[in-house]
Design a protein around this motif. Structure first.
Motif, short mmCIF file in Angstrom:
data_model
loop_
_atom_site.label_atom_id
_atom_site.label_comp_id
_atom_site.label_asym_id
_atom_site.label_seq_id
_atom_site.Cartn_x
_atom_site.Cartn_y
_atom_site.Cartn_z
N HIS A 282 6.17 -75.55 -4.35
CA HIS A 282 7.47 -75.47 -4.99
C HIS A 282 8.55 -75.03 -4.01
CE1 HIS A 282 5.50 -76.42 -8.67
NE2 HIS A 282 4.79 -75.30 -8.68
N ASP B 116 4.16 -70.67 -5.44
CA ASP B 116 3.30 -71.62 -4.76
C ASP B 116 4.13 -72.35 -3.69
OD1 ASP B 116 1.91 -74.14 -4.15
OD2 ASP B 116 0.65 -73.71 -5.88
N GLN C 265 7.19 -66.52 1.13
CA GLN C 265 7.39 -67.14 -0.18
C GLN C 265 8.07 -66.14 -1.11
OE1 GLN C 265 3.17 -68.46 0.97
NE2 GLN C 265 3.31 -68.66 -1.26
#
Length: 239
Positions: free
Chosen positions: A156, A153, A188
């Motif tokens: 984070h 996510d 990510q």
């Protein structure tokens, strides 16, 4: 408008939310509204309260509100602001070796911090140790609970970019909390991926310290970078 709540797990100091995590809540909400060549910049106005229903309001800017109290604001800034925020990389093995010198293991101003607190077993448990040249380095292997669908996510990612640059500051001599965070995410990481996070001290000006941080994947590719402004504080006021 949406409601968010900073659970105890995501604390920074004992009385408030981790700055990077809370900035991420605002920054991710803003990211969907950005134009080409823009990145989100989030300014924390007051210590973010824990275990409280907060309102996330998106209009001309994104605002995080505790009733009528403004907690944080997010606004677009030119991506060029991150031009000097790429910290030179080291290998995963070099970053792991630096962790043995992490000063937070012995004396930490906020030991329950979600990102780097040794007393928070549900946190990221990052250990940014000094490299001896103004940089810090640590490893990060994201846990599965941070990565719905296998991809971490972005909230984070914001959090992981926070404390590694904070530890580039002399936090014993200059105990500081995050005041502003600007983040650009290119990609990510995935759960279980071996990543490296580096921080670097850029400058000091009165009570403010400017730092940079960079997240690398296992192939040495830049995933995200950030610039942060830290504010000198009395830790007793936050703990």
């Amino acid at each position: 408008m949406s409601s968010v709540r900073v659970e105890r797990r995501f604390q920074g100091p004992a009385k408030s939310g981790n700055g990077g995590y809370v900035a991420g809540l605002v920054g991710v909400a803003l990211a969907a509204r950005l134009g080409t060549g823009e990145v989100p910049q989030v300014t924390l106005r007051v210590p973010p309260p824990l275990e409280t229903d907060l309102e996330l309001v998106a209009d001309a800017v994104v605002r995080l509100l505790d009733g009528e109290q403004l907690v944080a604001t997010g606004a677009p800034v030119p991506a060029d602001l991150l031009a000097d925020a790429t910290v030179e990389p080291v290998s995963f093995e070099e970053a792991a070796a630096a962790e043995s010198a992490y000063r937070g293991l012995g004396k930490h101003p906020f030991p329950g911090c979600f990102v780097c607190g040794p007393a928070n077993p549900t946190g990221l448990q990052l250990k940014p140790g000094p490299l001896g040249d103004g940089r810090t380095a640590c490893t990060w292997v994201p846990a599965a609970d941070l990565a719905p669908g296998g991809v971490v996510d972005p909230v984070h990612v914001w959090a992981a970019l926070d404390c590694p640059s904070g530890w580039a500051i002399d936090l014993e001599g200059r105990p500081s909390v995050l005041g502003q965070l600007t983040v650009g995410i290119d990609a990510q990481p995935r759960a279980g991926e071996e990543c490296v996070v580096l921080g670097q001290l850029l400058s000091e000006d009165g009570r403010k310290t400017l730092t940079a941080s960079t997240l690398y994947d296992s192939d040495g590719r830049v995933l995200a970078r950030a610039r942060a402004t830290w504010i000198l504080v009395d830790p007793a006021l936050f703990n």
